[in-house]
Design a protein around this motif. Sequence first.
Motif, PDB file in Angstrom:
ATOM      1  N   LEU A 125      82.539  15.981  97.224  1.00  0.00           N
ATOM      2  CA  LEU A 125      81.607  15.849  96.115  1.00  0.00           C
ATOM      3  C   LEU A 125      81.826  17.051  95.223  1.00  0.00           C
ATOM      4  N   GLN A 126      81.887  16.821  93.930  1.00  0.00           N
ATOM      5  CA  GLN A 126      82.183  17.878  92.965  1.00  0.00           C
ATOM      6  C   GLN A 126      81.104  17.871  91.885  1.00  0.00           C
ATOM      7  N   LYS A 127      80.506  19.027  91.640  1.00  0.00           N
ATOM      8  CA  LYS A 127      79.540  19.172  90.555  1.00  0.00           C
ATOM      9  C   LYS A 127      80.326  19.303  89.253  1.00  0.00           C
ATOM     10  N   VAL A 128      80.028  18.409  88.277  1.00  0.00           N
ATOM     11  CA  VAL A 128      80.814  18.361  87.040  1.00  0.00           C
ATOM     12  C   VAL A 128      79.915  18.356  85.806  1.00  0.00           C
ATOM     13  N   ASP A 129      80.525  18.641  84.650  1.00  0.00           N
ATOM     14  CA  ASP A 129      79.823  18.615  83.362  1.00  0.00           C
ATOM     15  C   ASP A 129      79.983  17.282  82.644  1.00  0.00           C
ATOM     16  N   HIS A 130      80.932  16.453  83.082  1.00  0.00           N
ATOM     17  CA  HIS A 130      81.142  15.146  82.450  1.00  0.00           C
ATOM     18  C   HIS A 130      80.336  14.082  83.191  1.00  0.00           C
ATOM     19  N   ALA A 131      80.405  12.859  82.721  1.00  0.00           N
ATOM     20  CA  ALA A 131      79.674  11.759  83.352  1.00  0.00           C
ATOM     21  C   ALA A 131      80.101  11.589  84.814  1.00  0.00           C
ATOM     22  N   SER A 132      79.179  11.157  85.647  1.00  0.00           N
ATOM     23  CA  SER A 132      79.479  10.911  87.057  1.00  0.00           C
ATOM     24  C   SER A 132      80.498   9.782  87.182  1.00  0.00           C
ATOM     25  N   ARG A 133      81.438   9.940  88.114  1.00  0.00           N
ATOM     26  CA  ARG A 133      82.463   8.926  88.372  1.00  0.00           C
ATOM     27  C   ARG A 133      83.135   9.277  89.691  1.00  0.00           C
ATOM     28  N   VAL A 134      84.083   8.501  90.101  1.00  0.00           N
ATOM     29  CA  VAL A 134      84.870   8.784  91.302  1.00  0.00           C
ATOM     30  C   VAL A 134      86.330   8.904  90.884  1.00  0.00           C
ATOM     31  N   HIS A 135      87.037   9.880  91.433  1.00  0.00           N
ATOM     32  CA  HIS A 135      88.473   9.962  91.164  1.00  0.00           C
ATOM     33  C   HIS A 135      89.230  10.216  92.464  1.00  0.00           C
TER      34      HIS A 135
END
Length: 129
Positions: A59-69
């Motif tokens: 799980l990665q905290k991000v500044d962009h919209a939530s998604r899966v990569h």
Amino acid sequence: MSHRSRLCSLVIDCHVDDLGPATEFWSRTLGKKIASVDQDGDGKYAELETAPDEPMILLQKVDHASRVHLDIETDDLEAEAERLEALGAKRIAFVHERWWVMEAPTGHRFCIVRRQREKFGPHLNEWPD
């Protein structure tokens, strides 16, 4: 000469202030114990426990919209990037001089990372250079 790569991780990008509740949710949803709630000590990465022959779940905290990569691990970042470019992918960014963010012809973002587990394990692809 050749290089190797394989699917390494499913990364759940979470646009949240606190990764803790997201980690708890995905742990319970997927039936996986929490391996680490703060992998690097900066509150940006958590990991769920997976078997050695399964992809890692991060799980990665991000500044962009939530998604899966997806992350693809390799023993040669440059050779793998070149191989994927030949298939139609584009290089987007080289992050922290450690991994490539790529974009598939379909618009999906994914990463090429260095080997993540001590043993490369099964399901390995070997590619001629």
